[in-house]
Write a protein that holds these residues in place. Structure first.
Motif, PDB file in Angstrom:
ATOM      1  N   SER A 186       0.821  -1.214   0.000  1.00 22.52           N
ATOM      2  CA  SER A 186       0.000   0.000   0.000  1.00 22.52           C
ATOM      3  C   SER A 186       0.854   1.262   0.000  1.00 22.52           C
ATOM      4  N   THR A 187       1.784   1.324   0.924  1.00 25.62           N
ATOM      5  CA  THR A 187       2.633   2.513   1.031  1.00 25.62           C
ATOM      6  C   THR A 187       3.565   2.637  -0.169  1.00 25.62           C
ATOM      7  N   PHE A 188       4.005   1.500  -0.690  1.00 24.44           N
ATOM      8  CA  PHE A 188       4.885   1.494  -1.862  1.00 24.44           C
ATOM      9  C   PHE A 188       4.166   2.091  -3.064  1.00 24.44           C
ATOM     10  N   ILE A 189       2.940   1.641  -3.299  1.00 23.78           N
ATOM     11  CA  ILE A 189       2.161   2.124  -4.450  1.00 23.78           C
ATOM     12  C   ILE A 189       1.789   3.589  -4.281  1.00 23.78           C
ATOM     13  N   ASP A 190       1.366   3.970  -3.087  1.00 18.78           N
ATOM     14  CA  ASP A 190       0.973   5.363  -2.874  1.00 18.78           C
ATOM     15  C   ASP A 190       2.140   6.316  -3.110  1.00 18.78           C
ATOM     16  N   ALA A 191       3.319   5.915  -2.672  1.00 16.13           N
ATOM     17  CA  ALA A 191       4.504   6.754  -2.892  1.00 16.13           C
ATOM     18  C   ALA A 191       4.787   6.932  -4.384  1.00 16.13           C
ATOM     19  N   LEU A 192       4.583   5.871  -5.163  1.00 15.52           N
ATOM     20  CA  LEU A 192       4.794   5.954  -6.607  1.00 15.52           C
ATOM     21  C   LEU A 192       3.772   6.884  -7.259  1.00 15.52           C
ATOM     22  N   ILE A 193       2.507   6.747  -6.872  1.00 11.47           N
ATOM     23  CA  ILE A 193       1.456   7.591  -7.461  1.00 11.47           C
ATOM     24  C   ILE A 193       1.707   9.056  -7.142  1.00 11.47           C
ATOM     25  N   ARG A 194       2.105   9.335  -5.917  1.00  7.15           N
ATOM     26  CA  ARG A 194       2.421  10.717  -5.535  1.00  7.15           C
ATOM     27  C   ARG A 194       3.598  11.253  -6.357  1.00  7.15           C
ATOM     28  N   LYS A 195       4.618  10.427  -6.516  1.00 11.65           N
ATOM     29  CA  LYS A 195       5.791  10.825  -7.291  1.00 11.65           C
ATOM     30  C   LYS A 195       5.402  11.096  -8.744  1.00 11.65           C
ATOM     31  N   TRP A 196       4.624  10.187  -9.348  1.00  8.88           N
ATOM     32  CA  TRP A 196       4.235  10.324 -10.751  1.00  8.88           C
ATOM     33  C   TRP A 196       3.275  11.484 -10.957  1.00  8.88           C
ATOM     34  N   HIS A 197       2.535  11.830  -9.906  1.00  9.81           N
ATOM     35  CA  HIS A 197       1.679  13.009  -9.991  1.00  9.81           C
ATOM     36  C   HIS A 197       2.529  14.278  -9.983  1.00  9.81           C
ATOM     37  N   ASP A 198       3.495  14.327  -9.090  1.00  2.76           N
ATOM     38  CA  ASP A 198       4.329  15.524  -8.937  1.00  2.76           C
ATOM     39  C   ASP A 198       5.242  15.760 -10.134  1.00  2.76           C
ATOM     40  N   ASP A 199       5.767  14.681 -10.728  1.00  3.03           N
ATOM     41  CA  ASP A 199       6.718  14.882 -11.832  1.00  3.03           C
ATOM     42  C   ASP A 199       6.044  14.920 -13.208  1.00  3.03           C
ATOM     43  N   GLY A 200       4.701  14.835 -13.233  1.00  3.35           N
ATOM     44  CA  GLY A 200       3.978  14.965 -14.490  1.00  3.35           C
ATOM     45  C   GLY A 200       3.776  13.677 -15.260  1.00  3.35           C
ATOM     46  N   THR A 201       4.250  12.548 -14.720  1.00  6.63           N
ATOM     47  CA  THR A 201       4.118  11.270 -15.417  1.00  6.63           C
ATOM     48  C   THR A 201       2.661  10.894 -15.649  1.00  6.63           C
ATOM     49  N   LEU A 202       1.830  11.050 -14.615  1.00  7.98           N
ATOM     50  CA  LEU A 202       0.418  10.698 -14.746  1.00  7.98           C
ATOM     51  C   LEU A 202      -0.289  11.604 -15.743  1.00  7.98           C
ATOM     52  N   GLU A 203       0.013  12.872 -15.704  1.00  7.28           N
ATOM     53  CA  GLU A 203      -0.611  13.815 -16.637  1.00  7.28           C
ATOM     54  C   GLU A 203      -0.278  13.451 -18.079  1.00  7.28           C
ATOM     55  N   ARG A 204       0.977  13.094 -18.325  1.00  4.81           N
ATOM     56  CA  ARG A 204       1.381  12.707 -19.678  1.00  4.81           C
ATOM     57  C   ARG A 204       0.707  11.403 -20.099  1.00  4.81           C
ATOM     58  N   LEU A 205       0.586  10.463 -19.161  1.00  8.60           N
ATOM     59  CA  LEU A 205      -0.035   9.175 -19.460  1.00  8.60           C
ATOM     60  C   LEU A 205      -1.510   9.358 -19.821  1.00  8.60           C
ATOM     61  N   VAL A 206      -2.218  10.150 -19.029  1.00  8.61           N
ATOM     62  CA  VAL A 206      -3.637  10.407 -19.289  1.00  8.61           C
ATOM     63  C   VAL A 206      -3.815  11.120 -20.630  1.00  8.61           C
ATOM     64  N   SER A 207      -2.990  12.109 -20.896  1.00  5.90           N
ATOM     65  CA  SER A 207      -3.082  12.848 -22.160  1.00  5.90           C
ATOM     66  C   SER A 207      -2.834  11.930 -23.349  1.00  5.90           C
ATOM     67  N   GLU A 208      -1.896  11.004 -23.181  1.00  3.60           N
ATOM     68  CA  GLU A 208      -1.574  10.078 -24.264  1.00  3.60           C
ATOM     69  C   GLU A 208      -2.776   9.236 -24.658  1.00  3.60           C
ATOM     70  N   TYR A 209      -3.475   8.682 -23.658  1.00  8.95           N
ATOM     71  CA  TYR A 209      -4.594   7.799 -23.957  1.00  8.95           C
ATOM     72  C   TYR A 209      -5.870   8.565 -24.306  1.00  8.95           C
ATOM     73  N   LEU A 210      -6.141   9.665 -23.644  1.00 10.17           N
ATOM     74  CA  LEU A 210      -7.354  10.421 -23.949  1.00 10.17           C
ATOM     75  C   LEU A 210      -7.246  11.081 -25.328  1.00 10.17           C
ATOM     76  N   GLY A 211      -6.019  11.248 -25.801  1.00  8.96           N
ATOM     77  CA  GLY A 211      -5.818  11.847 -27.115  1.00  8.96           C
ATOM     78  C   GLY A 211      -5.946  10.876 -28.251  1.00  8.96           C
ATOM     79  N   LYS A 212      -6.076   9.568 -27.914  1.00  7.99           N
ATOM     80  CA  LYS A 212      -6.144   8.546 -28.976  1.00  7.99           C
ATOM     81  C   LYS A 212      -7.555   8.476 -29.559  1.00  7.99           C
TER      82      LYS A 212
END
Length: 276
Positions: A250-276
């Motif tokens: 749980s803590t391992f995954i949450d730390a990753l999601i927080r990191k990917w949110h802060d560094d823009g990884t999630l935003e880029r991932l969402v944009s990639e798929y919603l743009g298809k």
């Protein structure tokens, strides 16, 4: 046996039990590494988020991609095993221990946090309704007196009633958020629970229900020349990754999601798929 000895034996057994429980919980992440398998429960019919190719069986979308990213962080040799779920059975799949985690359009809420560990959000969608294009349903107000289909164990019905109350369409005297049961609600609107999206769509076709209430990102998969979404959207739903309470995963995954949110990884991932 003396009381002192009984007490000593009980204390030892309790200590061993607590140690075993602690070891079992703390070793969840290590177990995944040891077996090199990360079992993730996902859906297979949600456009953009998680779809399964009928021919190859491959899962594609935001959620399977996140699962693969997590697996890589756990260990280079860790492979993902995807387990197909629906909203109706996703909790039981996780409860059984068959899956290590669930990434399946699961909305973060206080009552769910009492039963599971849920990560920080990785995606957000609003609730809306799917209706027939040739119907007279053009707004939520038109739903008064109608029956709406929902997926079992979803919170869509509750959110719809709350929205209708906020619009003055339903009196709030009979509503209690914590005890609300959609199958028992009959004030101005009624609900029918189904096991799958397809079951709701079939019920709409037979006019057993006149609308399908769910998250917009899910319903958008079913719009066609016969079905449309209402323009009204409400109750933002934030999706989190679900794990069993107390797991080090749980803590391992949450730390990753927080990191990917802060560094823009999630935003880029969402944009990639919603743009298809």
């Amino acid at each position: 046996m003396s009381k002192k000895k009984v007490s000593l034996v009980f204390s030892c057994l309790l200590g061993l039990t607590l140690c075993f429980h602690s070891f079992a919980e703390e070793s969840h992440l290590q177990t995944i590494k040891d077996y090199e398998e990360f079992k993730v429960a996902v859906k297979n019919d949600v456009r953009f988020l998680s779809m399964q190719d009928e021919r190859s069986g491959e899962y594609k979308g935001i959620e399977p991609t996140i699962a693969s990213m997590i697996a890589k962080e756990i260990g280079e040799d860790v492979e993902v095993t995807f387990i197909t779920i629906t909203s109706a059975n996703r909790e039981s799949i996780l409860d059984s221990g068959y899956a290590d985690c669930m990434i399946g359009t699961y909305t973060i809420s206080d009552d769910r946090k009492l039963r599971y560990d849920i990560s920080s959000p990785y995606f957000e969608s609003n609730v809306t309704l799917l209706v027939h294009k040739n119907s007279d349903l053009n707004s939520v107000a038109d739903l008064v007196g109608k029956k709406v289909g929902i997926i079992k164990n979803s919170n869509s019905a509750k959110e719809l009633v709350k929205y209708m109350i906020s619009k003055g369409l339903i009196d709030d005297s009979q509503f209690d958020e914590w005890s609300f049961k959609p199958e028992l609600w009959t004030d101005k609107i009624a609900f029918e629970c189904y096991e799958s999206n397809q079951a709701v769509l079939e019920a709409m076709e037979r006019n057993h229900v006149q609308a399908f209430c769910c998250d917009k990102v899910i319903l958008s998969s079913f719009t066609d020349d016969k079905l449309k979404l209402l323009n009204e959207e409400f109750s933002p739903q934030q999706y989190g990754i679900v794990t069993r309470q107390g797991s080090d995963l749980s803590t391992f995954i949450d730390a990753l999601i927080r990191k990917w949110h802060d560094d823009g990884t999630l935003e880029r991932l969402v944009s990639e798929y919603l743009g298809k």
